[in-house]
Design a protein around this motif. Structure first.
Motif, PDB file in Angstrom:
ATOM      1  N   ASN A  13      -4.066   2.315  -1.443  1.00 10.64           N
ATOM      2  CA  ASN A  13      -3.278   2.414  -0.143  1.00 10.64           C
ATOM      3  C   ASN A  13      -3.274   1.032   0.334  1.00 10.64           C
ATOM      4  OD1 ASN A  13      -1.871   5.005   0.322  1.00 10.64           O
ATOM      5  ND2 ASN A  13      -4.152   5.191  -0.302  1.00 10.64           N
ATOM      6  N   GLN A  14      -2.261   0.000   0.637  1.00  9.30           N
ATOM      7  CA  GLN A  14      -2.162  -1.223   0.858  1.00  9.30           C
ATOM      8  C   GLN A  14      -1.036  -1.584   2.156  1.00  9.30           C
ATOM      9  OE1 GLN A  14      -3.497  -4.948  -1.459  1.00  9.30           O
ATOM     10  NE2 GLN A  14      -1.306  -4.891  -1.592  1.00  9.30           N
ATOM     11  N   ARG A  15      -1.618  -2.204   3.082  1.00  9.63           N
ATOM     12  CA  ARG A  15      -0.665  -2.366   4.495  1.00  9.63           C
ATOM     13  C   ARG A  15      -0.939  -3.931   4.705  1.00  9.63           C
ATOM     14  NH1 ARG A  15       0.883   1.569   2.555  1.00  9.63           N
ATOM     15  NH2 ARG A  15       1.609   3.591   3.731  1.00  9.63           N
ATOM     16  N   THR A  16       0.108  -4.564   5.314  1.00 11.79           N
ATOM     17  CA  THR A  16      -0.132  -5.884   5.910  1.00 11.79           C
ATOM     18  C   THR A  16      -1.042  -5.739   7.331  1.00 11.79           C
ATOM     19  OG1 THR A  16       2.198  -5.837   7.017  1.00 11.79           O
ATOM     20  CG2 THR A  16       1.958  -6.531   4.891  1.00 11.79           C
ATOM     21  N   PRO A  31      -3.566 -11.443  12.442  1.00  5.06           N
ATOM     22  CA  PRO A  31      -3.379 -12.424  11.442  1.00  5.06           C
ATOM     23  C   PRO A  31      -2.736 -12.053  10.325  1.00  5.06           C
ATOM     24  CG  PRO A  31      -5.508 -11.366  11.404  1.00  5.06           C
ATOM     25  CD  PRO A  31      -4.744 -10.973  12.562  1.00  5.06           C
ATOM     26  N   PRO A  32      -2.354 -13.119   9.343  1.00  6.99           N
ATOM     27  CA  PRO A  32      -1.644 -12.740   8.057  1.00  6.99           C
ATOM     28  C   PRO A  32      -2.497 -12.189   7.055  1.00  6.99           C
ATOM     29  CG  PRO A  32      -1.725 -15.116   8.258  1.00  6.99           C
ATOM     30  CD  PRO A  32      -2.242 -14.512   9.651  1.00  6.99           C
ATOM     31  N   GLY A  33      -2.264 -11.368   6.328  1.00  5.00           N
ATOM     32  CA  GLY A  33      -3.014 -10.729   5.192  1.00  5.00           C
ATOM     33  C   GLY A  33      -2.566  -9.313   4.968  1.00  5.00           C
ATOM     34  N   THR A  34      -3.525  -8.724   3.987  1.00 10.37           N
ATOM     35  CA  THR A  34      -3.488  -7.368   3.743  1.00 10.37           C
ATOM     36  C   THR A  34      -4.832  -6.567   3.799  1.00 10.37           C
ATOM     37  OG1 THR A  34      -3.691  -7.722   1.299  1.00 10.37           O
ATOM     38  CG2 THR A  34      -1.289  -7.422   2.373  1.00 10.37           C
ATOM     39  N   VAL A  35      -4.709  -5.231   4.156  1.00 12.08           N
ATOM     40  CA  VAL A  35      -5.911  -4.440   4.125  1.00 12.08           C
ATOM     41  C   VAL A  35      -5.768  -3.413   2.960  1.00 12.08           C
ATOM     42  CG1 VAL A  35      -5.107  -3.041   6.185  1.00 12.08           C
ATOM     43  CG2 VAL A  35      -7.456  -2.821   5.423  1.00 12.08           C
ATOM     44  N   ALA A  36      -6.404  -3.124   2.259  1.00 12.42           N
ATOM     45  CA  ALA A  36      -6.332  -2.093   1.130  1.00 12.42           C
ATOM     46  C   ALA A  36      -7.386  -1.252   1.085  1.00 12.42           C
ATOM     47  CB  ALA A  36      -6.086  -2.772  -0.349  1.00 12.42           C
ATOM     48  N   THR A  37      -7.118   0.046   1.097  1.00  9.82           N
ATOM     49  CA  THR A  37      -8.198   1.121   1.230  1.00  9.82           C
ATOM     50  C   THR A  37      -8.036   1.946  -0.220  1.00  9.82           C
ATOM     51  OG1 THR A  37      -6.741   2.697   1.937  1.00  9.82           O
ATOM     52  CG2 THR A  37      -7.924   1.738   3.760  1.00  9.82           C
ATOM     53  N   LEU A  38      -9.396   2.144  -0.748  1.00 11.67           N
ATOM     54  CA  LEU A  38      -9.585   2.693  -2.042  1.00 11.67           C
ATOM     55  C   LEU A  38     -10.283   4.049  -1.985  1.00 11.67           C
ATOM     56  CD1 LEU A  38     -10.401  -0.700  -2.184  1.00 11.67           C
ATOM     57  CD2 LEU A  38     -10.031  -0.341  -4.482  1.00 11.67           C
ATOM     58  N   ARG A  39      -9.658   5.009  -2.635  1.00 15.14           N
ATOM     59  CA  ARG A  39     -10.413   6.197  -2.833  1.00 15.14           C
ATOM     60  C   ARG A  39     -10.468   6.758  -4.484  1.00 15.14           C
ATOM     61  NH1 ARG A  39      -6.603   8.524  -0.492  1.00 15.14           N
ATOM     62  NH2 ARG A  39      -5.633   9.836  -2.043  1.00 15.14           N
ATOM     63  N   ASP A  40     -11.844   7.152  -4.660  1.00 16.89           N
ATOM     64  CA  ASP A  40     -12.049   7.558  -6.106  1.00 16.89           C
ATOM     65  C   ASP A  40     -11.817   8.983  -6.104  1.00 16.89           C
ATOM     66  OD1 ASP A  40     -13.350   8.183  -8.361  1.00 16.89           O
ATOM     67  OD2 ASP A  40     -15.220   7.463  -8.303  1.00 16.89           O
ATOM     68  N   SER A  41     -10.645   9.052  -6.814  1.00 16.24           N
ATOM     69  CA  SER A  41      -9.821  10.501  -6.939  1.00 16.24           C
ATOM     70  C   SER A  41     -10.885  11.239  -8.005  1.00 16.24           C
ATOM     71  CB  SER A  41      -8.502  10.327  -7.440  1.00 16.24           C
ATOM     72  OG  SER A  41      -8.516   9.691  -8.902  1.00 16.24           O
TER      73      SER A  41
END
Length: 908
Positions: A323-326, A333-343
C-alpha cells in the motif's frame, strides 16, 4: 509569541517563579508536592523507594517476631524436659511410686516443684497413663492426654499441643528404678506465653527504631526526588518519551514493513520489518530504490510515487501486499510512504492461530471431560480419550498400583498400565493392566527424576527408550510410532504416575509448543486423579471401618440355616447392619437395621447400635422391650450431639427389625421400628409379606412397639433386608417389593441360592445405598429330642425328676451327663418348689448342647452369691454355675424360666 517565550524559564524549562526568599520557599514547596504527587518521574521514584523501605522494615519486624516465637518454643521445651527429668530423678520418687498411696506423697512435692520452677504443671503418672498428681486435684486418677508409648520405651517425649491454658509444650520422661525398669512417668509443661515475655518487652523498642529508620529513609528519599524533579523539569514519563514511543511504534512495533521514499526515488527510511521482507542491504537509506536489487515491477512502483492499494508483488519467495500513499497530502514534505505486508506469513499465522484455538478448546474440554467421576481408572481413561486423535495418535497412562487403591505412591518404579487410547487397536504398546518396571534410562524414569516433561523426537534413535524393552521397542518403531512425549502426573509433591503421548501419522516430531500443551493437559488431569485417589482412600477406610463393625462369621446354631449378603454403597458407606444372636432355649434372634445417612458418622452409630443389641439380647428381652431400649439409646445419642453444640451433626435416627425364632414351638416373634416388613417364603414356594405392625423409627420416642407371632412351617425361609434393596431413585418401595416377590418365587430352596437370585434381579450397577440381605430357613427341633415333666410343689418330687431325666438321657445316649444333670435339676427344682409358685415344669432339650429348663409362675429371680461357712444353704446356684457352660433367667408372660446349658460329650 514573544509573550509565550518570555513565560518560560531558562533553556525552555518550566516557568520561572518569583524571586526572593518567599518565592524560593514557595518554589521548593511546590516542587516537593510535585515530587510526592506520583505524576512525575520524581514522584514515582519517591513512592517506590518509600514502599521498599517500608517492606524491609515490616520484614525485619516479622522476622524478629517469628524468631521470638521459635525461641519461646525451644525455651519451653528445654525447661519442661529439665523439670521433668529433675523430678523423675529426685530421691524418693521411685519409692513414692511404689508406695500404697503415691498421690499423698507426690502431690505436695509436685506442686512445690511447679511453683519453684515456674512451670504450668508437673504430673506424675503410672505406666498406664493414670495421673497421680495434677495442679487441679479433680483430674488426679484420670487418663493423661499425650503421647506415652516412646516414654514407656525409655525415651524422652516432647510435644506441642493446644491445651485448656493455651499453646504449651509438654515433656514426658520415664522414671527408672535401680534395676532399670520403668515404674512411672513424669510430665512437665509450660505455655509458650510464659517464656515469651522478653521478646514482647523488646517489641516497643524495635517498633520505635523501625519508625525512626522509616522516617529517615523517607526524608532522604524526598531530597533525592526533589533533585530529580529539578533535573527533569517536572515532566512526566509520558511527556518525556511520547515522541520516541510514537516513532518506535511506527517503525519497529508493527508487523508491517514501512518505507519512506523521497521525490527523486531515494529511500529515506526503512524499518526493520521492511529490511527483512525486502532483504535490503544495511546501507539502503540514501540510495535509489532501483539500486537495491528489487524486482523491476516493485522498484518501479516505489519510485513512481503513485497511490497503490494491496498490490501483490512477488519478492523472492514472498508474496507482498503493498500500500502506497503520498506524504504531502496534509502539507508534509514531498515523497511517498509505503507499507508492506507478507501475505505468505499471514497464511502461516492464520494456521498457527487455528492450532492455538484448537489447543485452547482442548484445554477447555479437559476441564469439562476429565474428572467427571471419582474413579481413578476412569479419570485416567478420560485423559487418554481426550488426547486421541486431537493431540496424539496414541496416549497411555501408567499409575502406581498404590494410587489405584487410594494409597500414597510408593518409591519403587513399578507402574501399571491403567488407560490406553489410540487411532487403531493393534499398536504393540503395553496393554492395559500390564505391570511395568521402568529402567533408569527410559524417558518415563527421567521425567520422574526431573519432574518435567521429556520429549523423544525420534524414537528410532532413542537408546534409553529402546533399553526398556528391546523386542517391544523394535515392534513399536516398525509399527510407525516415531515420536514420544512423557509427562509425570504430579499433584503437589506427589508423583502419581506418567502419561505418554505417541505420534505415528504426522511425520513431524513433537515440538516445544506441543510439549507445553501436554504438560497443561496432564497437570489438569493429575488434580482430578489425585482427587479420585483421595476419595478412594477415604471410601476404603470408611468401608473397612464399616465391615469391621459387621459380623465376621455367624454363630453356630441348629435352629436356622443362614445366608447373607452385605454390599456397601458406591457413593459412600452407610449404616446398614445385621446380626444373628443365639438365645437360651435353642432360640435364635435375627436383627436387621439401617442408620439414617452415610459416612463415618452413620457407620460409627451402626456399631454402637449393634453392640447395644448384643448386650440387650443377653438379657433375653422380648422384641418389643429390646426395641424400646434401642429407641431410648438413639434419642440419647441425638441429645448428646445436640448438647455438644455441633450444628452440623446429623440427627441419627434408625430403623430396625428384630425377630426371635423358637425351633421347639416354631413360633417367630417379630417387631419392627420403621423398617421394611420381612418376606416369608413358604415351603411350597408361596411368598407373602406378613402384616407386622409398623412402629415409628428409633429415636422418635413416646410410642410403644408391637409384635406379631408367626408360626413357621419347617423349611420356610424368612427374608430380612434393608431399604436399599427395594428402594432407589427410579422406583418406589411398592415396585421394589414386587421385584423382590418375583425373585423369591424363582429362587431355589437354599438360602444361598435365594441371596444370589435376589441380588441378581435387583442390584443396580452402582447402588446409591447400602444393601443388607439376610435369609434364614427354619428348622424344627424333633419331638424325640424334647422331654418335659410337670412337677408338683412337693420336695419329694425331686427324686422322681432325677429318675425321669436319667432314663431320658439313657435313651439319648448321654449317660456321661447323668450325674451333673441330676445335680443341676435337683438344685433348680428345689429352688422352684421352695421359692417359686405353682405350676412348676421341667423341660430338657437335646440340641447342640443339653439344655435344662425349670419354669415356675413367680417373677423373682435367684442370684448367685457366696455362702458363709455357717450357712446351711445358698450354694445351689454356685454349683449350677460351676457345672454348666452357661445359665440364666428368662422371663415369660406367665412367670420365669431358669435355664442351664451343658456341652455335649465328645466321642473319639
Amino acid at each position: 509569541m514573544h509573550k509565550h517565550r518570555a513565560s518560560r524559564g531558562p533553556a525552555g524549562g518550566p516557568p520561572a517563579g518569583p524571586r526572593g526568599a518567599d518565592g524560593t520557599r514557595r518554589g521548593q514547596a511546590s516542587g516537593l508536592r510535585a515530587a510526592l504527587s506520583g505524576r512525575s518521574v520524581a514522584g514515582q521514584v519517591f513512592v517506590l523507594q518509600v514502599v521498599i523501605v517500608l517492606l524491609l522494615v515490616v520484614a525485619a519486624v516479622l522476622a524478629l517476631v517469628l524468631q521470638a516465637r521459635h525461641d519461646s518454643t525451644n525455651e519451653a521445651r528445654n525447661r519442661s524436659v529439665a523439670v521433668a527429668q529433675a523430678f523423675a530423678n529426685a530421691p524418693g520418687t521411685v519409692a513414692a511410686l511404689r508406695s500404697s498411696d503415691p498421690t499423698a506423697i507426690l502431690q505436695p512435692r509436685a506442686e512445690a516443684a511447679r511453683r519453684a520452677t515456674k512451670v504450668d504443671f508437673i504430673v506424675v503418672l503410672n505406666t498406664d497413663g493414670i495421673r497421680y498428681t495434677h495442679p487441679k486435684p479433680d483430674r488426679i486418677g484420670k487418663k493423661f492426654v499425650g503421647t506415652l508409648a516412646p516414654a514407656l520405651a525409655g525415651q524422652i517425649v516432647t510435644e506441642k499441643i493446644d491445651g485448656t491454658i493455651g499453646p504449651l509444650v509438654q515433656a514426658v520422661v520415664p522414671v527408672r528404678a535401680d534395676d532399670g525398669t520403668i515404674v512411672g512417668l513424669v510430665s512437665a509443661g509450660i505455655t509458650t506465653a510464659s517464656v515469651g515475655g522478653a521478646a514482647n518487652r523488646q517489641m516497643p523498642l524495635v517498633l520505635s527504631a523501625a519508625a525512626a529508620g522509616l522516617a529517615l529513609a523517607t526524608a532522604g528519599t524526598a531530597l533525592v526526588s526533589r533533585r530529580l524533579l529539578r533535573q527533569t523539569h517536572g515532566l512526566g514519563p509520558h511527556e518525556m518519551t511520547r515522541m520516541y514511543e510514537h516513532h518506535d511504534a511506527v517503525l519497529h512495533a508493527v508487523r508491517e514493513g514501512v518505507l519512506i521514499v523521497g521525490v527523486e526515488g531515494t529511500l529515506l527510511l526503512a524499518n526493520d520489518e521492511a529490511h527483512r521482507l525486502l532483504d535490503l542491504p544495511a546501507d539502503a537509506e540514501g540510495r535509489h530504490v532501483r539500486d537495491l536489487g528489487l524486482p523491476p515491477d516493485t522498484a518501479d512502483l516505489l519510485a513512481s510515487g503513485e497511490i497503490a492499494t494491496d498490490e501483490v508483488h512477488l519478492v523472492k519467495d514472498r508474496l507482498l501486499a503493498i500500500n502506497q500513499r503520498t506524504t504531502d497530502s496534509q502539507g508534509g514534505p514531498p515523497g511517498t510512504v509505503a507499507t508492506l505486508r507478507d501475505s505468505t506469513e499471514l497464511r502461516a499465522l492464520s494456521g498457527r492461530a487455528e492450532a492455538a484455538r484448537e489447543r485452547l478448546n482442548m484445554l477447555y474440554d479437559a476441564g469439562v471431560a476429565i474428572g467427571t467421576s471419582l474413579d481413578v481408572t476412569r479419570t485416567a481413561e478420560e485423559l487418554a480419550e481426550l488426547a486421541v486423535p486431537r493431540f496424539a495418535d496414541y496416549a497411555t497412562v501408567d499409575l502406581f498400583d498404590t494410587v489405584l487403591s487410594g494409597g500414597q505412591p510408593d518409591a519403587a518404579r513399578r507402574l501399571r498400565r491403567t488407560a490406553m487410547s489410540g487411532i487403531r487397536k493393534d499398536a504393540p504398546l503395553y496393554p492395559v493392566g500390564e505391570q511395568i518396571r521402568l529402567v533408569e534410562s527410559s524417558p518415563q524414569a527421567r521425567s520422574f527424576g526431573t519432574g518435567q516433561a521429556v520429549v523423544e523426537p525420534r524414537l528410532s534413535e532413542a537408546r534409553g527408550w529402546r533399553a526398556q524393552d528391546l523386542e517391544r521397542s523394535a515392534q513399536v518403531v516398525e509399527y510407525g510410532i516415531h515420536s514420544l512425549i512423557t509427562v509425570p502426573l504430579r499433584a503437589g509433591s506427589l508423583v502419581l504416575g506418567v502419561a505418554s503421548f505417541w505420534r505415528s501419522e504426522k511425520p513431524e516430531p513433537f515440538d516445544t509448543e506441543e510439549v507445553a500443551l501436554a504438560e497443561e493437559l496432564v497437570a489438569r488431569a493429575a488434580v482430578s486423579i489425585d482427587n479420585a485417589r483421595r476419595y478412594t482412600r477415604e471410601h476404603n477406610m470408611a468401608v473397612t471401618l464399616q465391615r469391621s463393625l459387621l459380623p465376621r462369621t455367624l454363630p453356630e446354631q441348629n435352629a436356622l440355616e443362614i445366608a447373607y449378603r452385605y454390599l456397601p454403597a458406591q457413593a459412600g458407606v452407610g449404616g446398614d447392619w445385621f446380626d444373628v444372636l443365639p438365645l437360651s432355649g435353642a432360640r435364635v434372634a435375627l436383627v436387621v437395621g439401617d442408620v439414617v445417612g452415610h459416612g463415618l458418622h452413620a457407620a460409627a452409630t451402626m456399631g454402637r447400635l449393634r453392640t447395644a443389641v448384643h448386650n440387650f439380647s443377653a438379657l433375653d428381652l422380648p422384641p418389643e422391650e429390646l426395641l424400646a431400649l434401642l429407641d431410648e439409646l438413639v434419642s440419647r445419642i441425638d441429645q448428646d450431639e445436640t448438647e455438644e453444640g455441633d450444628a452440623s451433626a446429623p440427627v441419627t435416627g434408625a430403623t430396625c427389625l428384630y425377630a426371635v425364632y423358637d425351633p421347639v414351638s416354631r413360633l417367630c416373634t417379630v417387631a419392627r421400628a420403621g423398617h421394611p416388613p420381612p418376606a416369608l417364603v413358604h415351603p411350597d414356594g408361596r411368598v407373602e409379606f406378613p402384616d407386622v405392625p409398623a412402629c415409628p423409627p428409633l429415636g422418635l420416642g413416646g410410642l410403644p412397639f408391637e409384635t406379631v407371632d408367626l408360626e413357621l412351617a419347617e423349611g420356610s425361609r424368612l427374608v430380612l433386608y434393608t431399604d436399599g434393596l427395594v428402594e432407589d431413585r427410579e422406583h418406589d418401595i411398592d415396585v421394589g417389593l414386587g421385584i423382590l416377590r418375583g425373585a423369591l418365587e424363582r429362587a431355589g430352596q437354599s438360602p444361598e441360592d435365594t441371596c444370589r437370585v435376589v441380588l441378581d434381579s435387583r442390584l443396580p450397577a452402582k447402588p446409591s445405598d447400602d444393601i443388607a440381605l439376610l435369609v434364614a430357613r427354619t428348622r424344627a427341633l424333633a419331638a424325640d429330642r424334647i422331654a418335659d415333666w410337670r412337677v408338683p410343689a412337693d420336695p419329694a418330687a425331686v427324686s422322681k425328676v432325677r429318675a425321669s431325666v436319667s432314663r431320658q438321657l439313657a435313651q439319648w445316649g448321654l449317660e456321661e451327663l447323668t450325674f451333673t444333670t441330676e445335680l443341676i435339676l435337683s438344685e433348680l427344682v428345689t429352688n422352684a418348689i421352695r421359692y417359686g409358685v405353682d405350676p412348676i415344669q421341667v423341660r430338657v432339650l437335646y440340641d447342640r448342647t443339653l439344655i435344662c429348663e425349670v419354669f415356675d409362675s413367680s417373677s423373682t429371680s435367684p442370684h448367685l452369691r457366696y455362702a458363709a461357712m455357717t450357712d446351711e444353704g445358698g450354694r445351689g446356684l454356685f454349683l449350677v454355675a460351676q457345672l454348666t457352660e452357661r445359665w440364666g433367667t428368662r422371663y415369660t408372660p406367665d412367670g420365669k424360666v431358669i435355664w442351664a446349658e451343658q456341652n455335649l460329650p465328645s466321642h473319639p
